[in-house]
Design a protein around this motif. Structure first.
Motif, PDB file in Angstrom:
ATOM      1  N   LYS A 463       1.199  -0.705  -0.573  1.00  0.00           N
ATOM      2  CA  LYS A 463       0.201   0.002  -0.248  1.00  0.00           C
ATOM      3  C   LYS A 463       1.220   1.397   0.100  1.00  0.00           C
ATOM      4  O   LYS A 463       0.478   2.666  -0.501  1.00  0.00           O
ATOM      5  CB  LYS A 463      -0.947  -0.449   1.092  1.00  0.00           C
ATOM      6  N   ALA A 466       2.412   1.765  -3.650  1.00  0.00           N
ATOM      7  CA  ALA A 466       1.212   2.057  -3.863  1.00  0.00           C
ATOM      8  C   ALA A 466       0.999   4.220  -4.349  1.00  0.00           C
ATOM      9  O   ALA A 466       0.594   5.100  -4.576  1.00  0.00           O
ATOM     10  CB  ALA A 466      -0.191   1.992  -4.195  1.00  0.00           C
ATOM     11  N   THR A 470       2.050   6.829  -5.843  1.00  0.00           N
ATOM     12  CA  THR A 470       0.722   7.781  -6.978  1.00  0.00           C
ATOM     13  C   THR A 470       0.997   9.438  -6.633  1.00  0.00           C
ATOM     14  O   THR A 470       0.524  10.348  -7.360  1.00  0.00           O
ATOM     15  CB  THR A 470      -0.688   7.192  -6.511  1.00  0.00           C
ATOM     16  N   LEU A 539      -1.076  -3.907  -5.625  1.00  0.00           N
ATOM     17  CA  LEU A 539      -0.477  -2.891  -6.082  1.00  0.00           C
ATOM     18  C   LEU A 539      -1.702  -2.066  -6.939  1.00  0.00           C
ATOM     19  O   LEU A 539      -2.173  -1.006  -6.934  1.00  0.00           O
ATOM     20  CB  LEU A 539       0.978  -3.163  -6.811  1.00  0.00           C
ATOM     21  N   TYR A 542      -4.862  -1.347  -5.700  1.00  0.00           N
ATOM     22  CA  TYR A 542      -4.534   0.012  -4.645  1.00  0.00           C
ATOM     23  C   TYR A 542      -4.414   1.201  -5.286  1.00  0.00           C
ATOM     24  O   TYR A 542      -5.297   1.929  -5.108  1.00  0.00           O
ATOM     25  CB  TYR A 542      -3.550   0.006  -3.474  1.00  0.00           C
ATOM     26  N   CYS A 543      -3.715   1.112  -6.053  1.00  0.00           N
ATOM     27  CA  CYS A 543      -3.846   2.269  -7.148  1.00  0.00           C
ATOM     28  C   CYS A 543      -4.984   2.363  -8.311  1.00  0.00           C
ATOM     29  O   CYS A 543      -5.401   3.678  -7.814  1.00  0.00           O
ATOM     30  CB  CYS A 543      -2.559   1.989  -8.898  1.00  0.00           C
TER      31      CYS A 543
END
Ligand code: CMP
Length: 698
Positions: A463, A466, A470, A539, A542-543
């Motif tokens: 997390k 990600a 981001t 991943l 989460y993205c």
């Protein structure tokens, strides 16, 4: 028949009477007459019958009589039955002469805008038929012809098309289909910025502001704005002054519109306005005038705000002047990403320097430092000189080429700009004589990985990865100007501008994609590989949760790469829960029906969103290749509208700033940040396939 002889006395008499005094018989006579008028020929019988009761006859004895003035409120629509009238526009003079059978005065009525021209009678004893606004709106407005053409000097200058209003049930409005750049601007100032008009929420103004650089360079736009602003100057630039209070009002209105235009312009494209010296100069110039005019107090406030933004921008520019971006040892623009990883990355600008290498056939190289705006030709000549490559006839014998890791060669055009930022992940710049292109081979290092931290991604919390990816992608996305989409689509050399920020963002997409592949095929232990595959699926999830769809796509595409998808032992051991999730994700990136699945789901999201950029570029290219930019000498504004819609999508995604809660207390933040800001990536498919076969020979 009556029309050709001119309306006879009886008919005139009837047409001068108020409607309620017209008898049934008289109405029948008028109706018969209306059947012969070409300007009404597209209307139905029942509408002509309605018109018969309200149409009015009007005659004028004197040539030179002004029927109405440009800028006046529109009260009626006219059909010319006898005689001629001139259509006169401020600053242009007579643009058209209308004759028997022509009609005029419709524009102001359908757009709820001021009169776009002055109408002056050209002959004595002109006869007109008139339909007043209330009747026009009731009877004609919604059945009017679909297209409206305006001509100047016998040529079409503006074509409007009727569209249904989104809201409101019966009303229609007209939108610009095509036009000359200056007529479109004039129409825009008249109808979309006028002080007398109600809210008009179509996108014409915004479309124009986002795309004018395609058909009207800033210098020309500024010139035209200046002449609209200084409408009180005559041809020689002398102040002609206002002859009447109406004239004075009109001139003030023109100034107000130009100021409002500037305000909307800066709102639409932000610093791009200030970056242009002509625009910056113009704003400063009129600011002085606006501030000294008591009639323009409100506008003085607007222009003051714009000036403040401009000086803030210029200060910021000065502070960041001469930023330097580096292409380190192995030749890639790594620092375009990393630099100072804790600070927010700033925008790459035309006059920033970039340091990079240029190789020749024997793999020797030179290191160059140039501003981003440097053309391929200059780089080529300079590199050839440093590397002592001699061309037989001169520079035209040499080429600057990108050699990709798979050996593919892409030749740069002499006028290409910002070359280094446009390279593929492991691409290198080469200079070579034209006839020795075949001798160019990739450096051995190109087949290997790019520079980056060698770290076990297994050890990093998913997390957090990600989250930092981001934030990082958001920065890159934030730096891309909407204009870069146009530069990219039409070719940056047309504008003499760079697309470096867009290049870097697209490059990041590829980097993430190949990072996933590289990590997968570099993991030789089967159980570890299964764990890694799970990690990448998480991943991606989460993205997606963070609405970073660009990274989401990149990760899923990485897992769909043939070097990964062929790893059946790995996929077989993937728990069914993950397999299901992956299938779901794959469906989302499915390109069929023009990426319908993605478009549906992104349509539901609220900003901030990091969109799947390659699709937006594809939409731009599709609009570009499927539509001509100009048709019969007029700008095809439909195309501009399509492109502006895509640019607006970018704007929408960024209309709220990204604020995310960190998933865990900051313990290894800086480590994760340095890792994600520069992945180690192999982008040579051959190498990747070979590695894949080695770990799972099948
Ligand atoms: P309106 O703006 O209501 O009043 C002036 C009218 O002149 C306009 O509607 C058109 O009907 C007519 N006209 C004809 N040619 C032109 C032109 N080139 N530009 C603007 N108006 C024109």
């Amino acid at each position: 028949a009556l029309l050709h002889r001119g309306p006879d006395a009886t008919l005139r008499l009837i047409l001068r009477k108020p409607s309620h005094e017209r008898t049934q018989e008289e109405l029948e006579l008028v109706f018969e007459e209306l059947l012969h008028i070409p300007a009404l020929s597209h209307l139905s019988t029942s509408i002509k019958r309605e018109l018969a009761s309200i149409i009015v006859f009007e005659s004028h004895a004197q040539a030179g009589t002004v029927l109405f003035n440009q800028g006046d409120e529109g009260r009626s629509w006219y059909i010319l039955q006898k005689g001629k009238v001139d259509v006169v526009i401020h600053g242009k003079g007579t643009v058209a002469t209308l004759k028997e059978g022509d009609d005029f005065g419709k524009l102001a009525l359908i757009n709820d805008a001021p009169r776009a021209a002055t109408i002056v009678l050209k002959e004595n004893n002109c006869h007109l038929l008139r339909v007043d606004k209330e009747h026009f709106n009731r009877i004609l407005r919604d059945v009017e012809a679909n297209t409206l053409r305006l001509q100047e000097h016998g040529k079409d200058v503006l074509i409007l098309e009727r569209v249904a209003k989104q809201r409101g049930l019966t009303a229609f409005k007209y939108t610009v289909m095509s036009g000359t750049p200056s007529k479109m601007l004039e129409h825009l100032l008249d109808t979309r910025l006028g002080v007398q008009m109600g809210p008009n929420d179509d996108s014409f103004l915004d479309d124009f502001l986002l795309t004018h650089i395609v058909f009207m360079p800033v210098a020309q736009l500024v010139d035209e704005l200046a002449s609209h602003y200084h409408n009180d100057m005559d041809m020689d630039g002398n102040r002609s002054g206002a002859d009447s209070p109406e004239d004075y009002d009109y001139l003030i209105t023109c100034k107000k519109r130009v100021v409002q235009f500037i305000q909307r312009w800066v709102m639409a494209v932000r610093h791009a306005v200030f970056e242009d010296p002509a625009a910056a100069h113009f704003i400063e110039e009129i600011a002085t005038d606006v501030e000294s005019d008591p009639a323009l107090q409100e506008e003085a406030g607007i222009i003051h705000h714009v000036l403040t933004q401009m000086s803030r921008y210029q200060e910021d520019r000065q502070q960041n002047a001469g930023q330097k971006w580096k292409l380190p040892s192995n030749g890639q623009p790594i620092t375009l990403f990393s630099g100072n990883v804790t600070a927010t990355r700033s925008i790459i600008r035309m006059d920033d320097d970039i340091i990079f290498r240029v190789y020749c056939a024997d793999h020797t190289f030179c290191t160059l430092r140039f501003p981003i705006y440097t053309t391929a030709e200059v780089i080529k000549i300079c590199a050839a000189d440093k590397l002592q490559i001699t061309a037989n006839r001169g520079p035209e014998d040499l080429v600057l080429v990108e050699v990709k890791s798979n050996g593919e060669r892409v030749i740069f055009k002499d006028n290409d700009l910002s070359i280094p930022t446009a390279l593929s992940l492991n691409g290198r710049i080469f200079v070579s004589p034209k006839d020795h292109l075949d001798a160019l081979t990739p450096l051995p290092e190109q087949e290997g990985a790019t520079e980056g931290l060698e770290m076990d991604v297994e050890a990093l919390p998913t997390k957090d990865l990600a989250y930092h990816m981001t934030l990082f992608d958001w920065d890159l996305f934030w730096s891309v100007h909407e204009y870069e989409l146009l530069y990219h689509t039409f070719g940056k050399h047309h504008f003499n501008k760079n697309t470096s920020n867009l290049d870097v963002f697209i490059r990041r997409f590829n980097e993430i994609q190949y990072w996933v592949v590289t990590e997968m095929v570099s993991t030789s232990n089967l159980n570890k590989r299964v764990a890694l595959l799970k990690k990448f699926i998480k991943l991606a999830a989460y993205c997606k949760e963070y609405q970073n769809l660009n990274a989401f796509f990149a990760i899923i595409m990485g897992m769909s790469n043939s070097a990964v998808s062929r790893l059946t032992q790995t996929w077989d051991k993937l728990p069914s829960k993950f397999r299901k999730l992956f299938t779901e994700f794959e469906a989302l990136i499915d390109p069929s029906r023009n990426h319908r699945a993605y478009r549906m789901s992104v349509g539901k999201l609220q900003p901030p969103v990091i969109p799947f950029m390659p699709l937006l570029l594809k939409d731009m290219t599709f609009a570009h290749e499927g539509n001509k930019t100009s048709v019969d000498g007029l700008v095809n504004f439909e195309k501009m509208h399509m492109m502006a819609s895509t640019m607006r999508a970018v704007r929408f995604c960024r209309s709220r700033h990204l604020v995310l809660d960190p998933p865990s207390p900051k313990n290894n933040d800086s480590q994760i940040r340095s890792y994600i800001s520069c992945f180690r990536v192999i982008d040579c498919q051959k190498t990747l396939n070979a590695m894949s076969k080695k770990i799972e020979p099948r």
